[in-house]
Motif scaffolding. Structure first.
Motif, PDB file in Angstrom:
ATOM      1  N   UNK A 183      55.818  17.330  46.147  1.00 32.87           N
ATOM      2  CA  UNK A 183      55.023  18.197  45.281  1.00 32.87           C
ATOM      3  C   UNK A 183      53.591  17.700  45.165  1.00 32.87           C
ATOM      4  N   UNK A 184      53.415  16.388  45.130  1.00 30.82           N
ATOM      5  CA  UNK A 184      52.069  15.821  45.055  1.00 30.82           C
ATOM      6  C   UNK A 184      51.264  16.177  46.299  1.00 30.82           C
ATOM      7  N   UNK A 185      51.921  16.132  47.463  1.00 34.93           N
ATOM      8  CA  UNK A 185      51.249  16.492  48.709  1.00 34.93           C
ATOM      9  C   UNK A 185      50.901  17.973  48.719  1.00 34.93           C
ATOM     10  N   UNK A 186      51.826  18.805  48.291  1.00 37.26           N
ATOM     11  CA  UNK A 186      51.565  20.244  48.210  1.00 37.26           C
ATOM     12  C   UNK A 186      50.355  20.526  47.320  1.00 37.26           C
ATOM     13  N   UNK A 187      50.290  19.840  46.185  1.00 43.35           N
ATOM     14  CA  UNK A 187      49.221  20.104  45.228  1.00 43.35           C
ATOM     15  C   UNK A 187      47.861  19.655  45.739  1.00 43.35           C
ATOM     16  N   UNK A 188      47.826  18.652  46.617  1.00 44.63           N
ATOM     17  CA  UNK A 188      46.544  18.222  47.182  1.00 44.63           C
ATOM     18  C   UNK A 188      45.849  19.407  47.843  1.00 44.63           C
ATOM     19  N   UNK A 189      46.585  20.156  48.643  1.00 40.27           N
ATOM     20  CA  UNK A 189      45.993  21.276  49.370  1.00 40.27           C
ATOM     21  C   UNK A 189      45.940  22.542  48.510  1.00 40.27           C
ATOM     22  N   UNK A 190      46.927  22.719  47.637  1.00 43.60           N
ATOM     23  CA  UNK A 190      46.911  23.914  46.795  1.00 43.60           C
ATOM     24  C   UNK A 190      45.785  23.855  45.768  1.00 43.60           C
ATOM     25  N   UNK A 191      45.298  22.640  45.466  1.00 41.92           N
ATOM     26  CA  UNK A 191      44.153  22.515  44.573  1.00 41.92           C
ATOM     27  C   UNK A 191      42.939  23.249  45.143  1.00 41.92           C
ATOM     28  N   UNK A 192      42.817  23.286  46.479  1.00 47.48           N
ATOM     29  CA  UNK A 192      41.737  24.052  47.095  1.00 47.48           C
ATOM     30  C   UNK A 192      41.852  25.523  46.716  1.00 47.48           C
ATOM     31  N   UNK A 193      43.077  26.050  46.784  1.00 46.57           N
ATOM     32  CA  UNK A 193      43.299  27.454  46.444  1.00 46.57           C
ATOM     33  C   UNK A 193      43.015  27.691  44.964  1.00 46.57           C
ATOM     34  N   UNK A 194      43.433  26.770  44.122  1.00 47.77           N
ATOM     35  CA  UNK A 194      43.137  26.904  42.697  1.00 47.77           C
ATOM     36  C   UNK A 194      41.636  26.896  42.449  1.00 47.77           C
ATOM     37  N   UNK A 195      40.920  26.061  43.197  1.00 45.28           N
ATOM     38  CA  UNK A 195      39.469  26.046  43.081  1.00 45.28           C
ATOM     39  C   UNK A 195      38.859  27.367  43.517  1.00 45.28           C
ATOM     40  N   UNK A 196      39.372  27.945  44.612  1.00 47.33           N
ATOM     41  CA  UNK A 196      38.908  29.254  45.056  1.00 47.33           C
ATOM     42  C   UNK A 196      39.182  30.315  43.999  1.00 47.33           C
ATOM     43  N   UNK A 197      40.364  30.263  43.397  1.00 45.25           N
ATOM     44  CA  UNK A 197      40.707  31.222  42.341  1.00 45.25           C
ATOM     45  C   UNK A 197      39.782  31.087  41.134  1.00 45.25           C
ATOM     46  N   UNK A 198      39.481  29.850  40.774  1.00 46.20           N
ATOM     47  CA  UNK A 198      38.584  29.624  39.647  1.00 46.20           C
ATOM     48  C   UNK A 198      37.182  30.143  39.960  1.00 46.20           C
ATOM     49  N   UNK A 199      36.746  29.976  41.212  1.00 46.72           N
ATOM     50  CA  UNK A 199      35.446  30.503  41.593  1.00 46.72           C
ATOM     51  C   UNK A 199      35.437  32.015  41.654  1.00 46.72           C
ATOM     52  N   UNK A 200      36.541  32.607  42.063  1.00 39.98           N
ATOM     53  CA  UNK A 200      36.646  34.060  42.157  1.00 39.98           C
ATOM     54  C   UNK A 200      36.676  34.731  40.791  1.00 39.98           C
ATOM     55  N   UNK A 201      37.283  34.074  39.812  1.00 43.16           N
ATOM     56  CA  UNK A 201      37.560  34.713  38.518  1.00 43.16           C
ATOM     57  C   UNK A 201      36.330  35.302  37.825  1.00 43.16           C
ATOM     58  N   UNK A 202      35.249  34.544  37.615  1.00 45.27           N
ATOM     59  CA  UNK A 202      34.109  35.152  36.932  1.00 45.27           C
ATOM     60  C   UNK A 202      33.425  36.245  37.747  1.00 45.27           C
ATOM     61  N   UNK A 203      33.446  36.130  39.080  1.00 49.57           N
ATOM     62  CA  UNK A 203      32.806  37.134  39.941  1.00 49.57           C
ATOM     63  C   UNK A 203      33.574  38.446  39.866  1.00 49.57           C
ATOM     64  N   UNK A 204      34.891  38.374  40.035  1.00 51.34           N
ATOM     65  CA  UNK A 204      35.724  39.573  39.978  1.00 51.34           C
ATOM     66  C   UNK A 204      35.704  40.171  38.576  1.00 51.34           C
ATOM     67  N   UNK A 205      35.857  39.326  37.549  1.00 57.63           N
ATOM     68  CA  UNK A 205      35.876  39.823  36.178  1.00 57.63           C
ATOM     69  C   UNK A 205      34.587  40.523  35.798  1.00 57.63           C
ATOM     70  N   UNK A 206      33.450  39.927  36.154  1.00 59.46           N
ATOM     71  CA  UNK A 206      32.149  40.507  35.810  1.00 59.46           C
ATOM     72  C   UNK A 206      31.947  41.845  36.527  1.00 59.46           C
ATOM     73  N   UNK A 207      32.200  41.879  37.832  1.00 61.15           N
ATOM     74  CA  UNK A 207      31.951  43.097  38.604  1.00 61.15           C
ATOM     75  C   UNK A 207      32.958  44.191  38.283  1.00 61.15           C
ATOM     76  N   UNK A 208      34.161  43.813  37.873  1.00 61.23           N
ATOM     77  CA  UNK A 208      35.113  44.817  37.408  1.00 61.23           C
ATOM     78  C   UNK A 208      34.612  45.434  36.104  1.00 61.23           C
ATOM     79  N   UNK A 209      34.120  44.578  35.196  1.00 59.85           N
ATOM     80  CA  UNK A 209      33.565  45.089  33.943  1.00 59.85           C
ATOM     81  C   UNK A 209      32.338  45.949  34.169  1.00 59.85           C
ATOM     82  N   UNK A 210      31.537  45.608  35.193  1.00 58.37           N
ATOM     83  CA  UNK A 210      30.326  46.376  35.506  1.00 58.37           C
ATOM     84  C   UNK A 210      30.610  47.543  36.451  1.00 58.37           C
ATOM     85  N   UNK A 211      31.890  47.753  36.826  1.00 57.46           N
ATOM     86  CA  UNK A 211      32.328  48.829  37.713  1.00 57.46           C
ATOM     87  C   UNK A 211      31.665  48.758  39.091  1.00 57.46           C
ATOM     88  N   UNK A 212      31.459  47.553  39.578  1.00 61.87           N
ATOM     89  CA  UNK A 212      30.938  47.345  40.931  1.00 61.87           C
ATOM     90  C   UNK A 212      32.106  46.923  41.828  1.00 61.87           C
TER      91      UNK A 212
END
Length: 487
Positions: free
Chosen positions: A307-336
């Motif tokens: 599980x520790x090994x899995x999380x090393x690489x899945x942390x990249x995906x979590x980081x991508x999700x965290x970066x995506x969240x404000x962009x998607x949330x803002x543009x969804x609210x702005x209807x873009x």
């Protein structure tokens, strides 16, 4: 005692990441408005890269932490640490319900230019984290031993698990606040500050683990104390940032009283990551018991290492999700919607590429990876086998996680909850029960990649149906996706 070369290498990598993060140049001026105007690719790099660097450093810390515990304290200590995973997931579930829910609501409100409501969401986030963190701590401390037994602790692993969790639970309010404030920092257009908070915590953690576990020989309790201490220091800095009256979102009087409508919005969005983490808790409890049943305490230790090994690489995906969240949330609210989908495609592609690298390394070097954590022959053999099997279809997991997070970001709670639960509750749980009846310990391992692939196969049609529905309802910007996403 000499520190083994493996650990020196990991520490050097972590220090390099911390140094690299500090030279990343990002302009935070008008960061909130840029979410709706700046090219999506540049925004994703700007928001995801700090999160990826921070999450990667955090995962490296987890490896170093477990490696020191496995080598200095012993193989049963790392098995005891594996028993605590459900506790950590359960605590994270409550933290995610508030942190993720609040940050998503704040992103949408900022997109709508409703700054007053965004400030009250910040205040309610503080209050909810304090209340939930305190209640969780009290209840779990009272029933700690029975809970750990239920989680799969044996007579050999219970003392280690108890020692670790007493310290972690005493600092639970701090942990909730720390993660909650970091989520709000990203939503407020300050990904660099969220990254620095995480990097500081990681760096402090590494130093304190070396001191407490290796130098002072405080064992597994020292590792827990290092975690709580570093999070406390980082939280102080976060609260100092939010106390700046010049910031768009800042702490002030009158925003801390809980408001029913705000709490409802936070929880309604946060319920998806909450259920996902609770389900993870249930699954890890069940898996620990299955591994104990079919392979003993060493199998639980191998599961912890894999599980520790899995999380090393899945942390990249979590980081991508965290970066995506404000962009998607803002543009969804702005209807873009064109910009919103452009961000989704870029995130899916990046996450898949990252996990493909992790899959390749795990298939080629499982024994070398496992040796970082232990020199015990039996644990090494079980861990190498577990790593190869658990990572068998790892490269398809990224898109499922990103799409689930996408639905969460735009407030599609029912869809997000369904996708969150599909892999673990609806698929992994029955498979982990039935497969071992035919294939023993190998069946427990193989239930994980099979459920991963089935969940991936279910997620893609759900996204396609939503896209079709959005176009049918006359969202014309989506039909012009290629033209609008260029800006």
């Amino acid at each position: 005692m000499k520190i083994p070369n493996n650990y020196c290498f990991l520490i050097l990598i972590s220090n390099f990441l911390c140094t690299f993060a500090h030279i990343i140049n990002m302009n935070n001026k008008q960061a909130t408005l840029e979410l709706g105007t700046k090219p999506v690719g540049q925004l994703l790099v700007q928001y995801a890269l700090p999160a990826i660097v921070a999450m990667t450093a955090s995962s490296l810390y987890n490896i170093i932490d477990r490696a020191f515990i496995g080598q200095v304290v012993g193989p049963h200590a790392i098995a005891g640490l594996g028993i605590t995973f459900p506790f950590m997931n359960l605590s994270g579930a409550f933290g995610a319900a508030v942190g993720v829910g609040a940050s998503t609501c704040i992103s949408v409100k900022l997109g709508q230019r409703d700054y007053k409501t965004a400030e009250h969401l910040l205040g309610n986030t503080v209050t909810l984290n304090l209340i939930i963190g305190f209640l969780f701590m009290v209840v779990c401390l009272i029933f700690l031993d029975p809970i750990l037994r239920f989680f799969g602790a044996s007579d050999l692993t219970l003392p280690y698990a108890r020692e670790f969790m007493v310290v972690i639970l005493l600092g639970n309010m701090i942990t909730h606040m720390y993660f909650g404030m970091n989520a709000v920092l990203r939503a407020a257009g300050k990904p660099k500050h969220a990254m620095y908070a995480t990097l500081f915590t990681v760096g402090c953690n590494i130093l304190l683990v070396i001191a407490f576990v290796w130098w002072f020989r405080w064992g597994i309790r020292g590792a827990a104390l290092a975690t709580v201490t570093s999070q406390t220091l980082a939280l102080c800095w976060q609260m100092w940032l939010f106390s700046d009256q010049k910031e768009l979102l800042h702490l002030k009087r009158g925003i801390y009283k809980l408001k029913a409508d705000l709490v409802k919005n936070i929880i309604s969005i946060g319920i998806s990551p909450f259920l996902m983490n609770v389900t993870s808790c249930v699954i890890v409890i069940f898996m620990n018991n299955q591994f104990v049943r079919y392979g003993g305490d060493m199998a639980v230790g191998a599961y912890s290492i894999a599980n520790s090994v899995v999380m090393v690489f899945f942390m990249f995906v979590m980081g991508m999700n965290q970066g995506m969240q404000p962009i998607v949330g803002y543009n969804y609210g702005a209807e873009k919607y064109g910009r919103m989908f452009r961000c989704l495609w870029l995130t899916i592609g990046s996450a898949t590429a990252i996990l493909l690298v992790g899959w390749t390394l795990s298939m080629l070097f499982p024994s070398e990876i496992a040796r970082i954590f232990t020199t015990d022959d039996e644990l090494l053999r079980l861990s190498a086998t577990g790593i190869k099997i658990e990572m068998l279809v790892f490269f398809v997991v990224g898109s499922q996680a990103v799409i689930t997070n996408f639905f969460q970001c735009i407030g599609k709670v029912k869809v997000s909850i369904f996708l969150s639960l599909s892999r673990q509750l609806f698929m992994l749980l029955p498979m982990a029960y039935t497969f071992p009846l035919f294939w023993g310990l190998d069946g427990v391992w193989y239930s994980m990649p099979v459920s991963d692939f089935c969940s991936f196969a279910m997620t893609i049609p759900m996204l396609w149906l939503y896209m079709k529905k959005l176009k049918t309802h006359g969202k014309t910007e989506y039909s012009n996706l290629h033209r609008s996403s260029a800006g």
